[in-house]
Design a protein around this motif. Structure first.
Motif: not given
Lengths: 14, 256
Positions: B210-211, B151-153, B170-173
């Motif tokens: 949700y998880l 969730s941090q990413f 996962t992937s993010g900014d």
């Protein structure tokens, strides 16, 4: 990007 | 209707595990037990809780009843119970309240609360019996940590199940992250086992938000089961032996 599905798309109301 | 638990701790944990996701709901009471089925406000997730009559110290339900309750209010009432206190729930036919009585085991303290019932129109969905393509059994603490870490990413996680491992990506900014868990047996500590039953490989994407709500049930159960089929909601089951279960369903994110 991907679209969030909804529960009713999969399970029908009874 | 009258139901008694020997210890308040299980009921407290059940309410804590679902209250932030569903808010107000109806408890359906029959002679086989208490259950609830409710969707979150955006209809992305569905919660199904079953508390079997055998799991109670004593249980009586002469007439089926549906009790509309604010779970936040129920959590407030249960805060007044010690973990080891017994809890008795009582509801009389046609009454607009439900009574909670907490008693310490030394019987020197008894407290009683009355909670107003609410009129709730719950929309029940039929959950079809499904032969899942992949079923992963793992320690619930592992799932909680994996979801919290990722969730941090990013906002979404893609869970891919192959023969002997399951991958969460996962992937993010700020970058990307992935966690791979491999099957491992443990005959002396079955609760630490990671078991993967794969009929067909599966890869599905879900909202981590949700998880993270679901893993609030981790204190109830050492193990969790993830049941997945392509293009089908994920089922996350926290079993409570002898007592029942909490099952969460989550609709996947789909490419347009």
């Amino acid at each position: 990007g991907p679209v969030q599905g909804r529960m009713e798309d999969y399970f029908k109301a009874i | 209707f009258e139901a008694k638990w020997d210890h308040a701790s299980t009921l407290k944990k059940v309410i804590d595990a679902v209250k932030d996701l569903i808010g107000d709901t109806s408890w359906d009471c029959t002679n086989t037990g208490m259950s609830l089925q409710s969707m979150d406000s955006s209809h992305v997730a569905l919660v199904h809780v079953l508390l079997k009559s055998e799991g109670f110290e004593s249980y009586r339900c002469d007439r089926n009843v549906s009790m509309g309750i604010s779970l936040n209010s129920m959590a407030k009432v249960l805060k007044c119970a010690g973990n080891d206190d017994s809890v008795t729930l009582r509801h009389e036919s046609e009454s607009s309240v439900v009574n909670f009585a907490f008693e310490s085991h030394k019987e020197e303290r008894v407290s009683e609360f009355e909670l107003k019932l609410m009129n709730i129109d719950t929309e029940h969905l039929g959950i079809p019996e499904t032969e899942y393509d992949s079923i992963i059994k793992m320690p619930s603490a592992d799932l909680r940590r994996t979801c919290a870490d990722l969730s941090q990413f990013g906002d979404s996680v893609t869970i891919s199940c192959a023969k002997s491992d399951v991958r969460f990506e996962t992937s993010g900014d700020i970058g990307t992250g992935n966690v791979r868990l491999s099957a491992r047996g443990s005959s002396d500590k079955p609760e630490t086992e990671i078991a993967i039953e794969m009929i067909n490989p599966v890869s599905l994407t879900f909202a981590l938000k949700y998880l993270n709500f679901f893993t609030k049930a981790a204190p109830l159960s050492d193990t969790v089961k993830l049941c997945m089929s392509n293009n089908h909601p994920l089922c996350v089951e926290f079993p409570m032996p002898e007592v029942g279960y909490i099952r969460y369903y989550l609709a996947p994110k789909i490419d347009e």
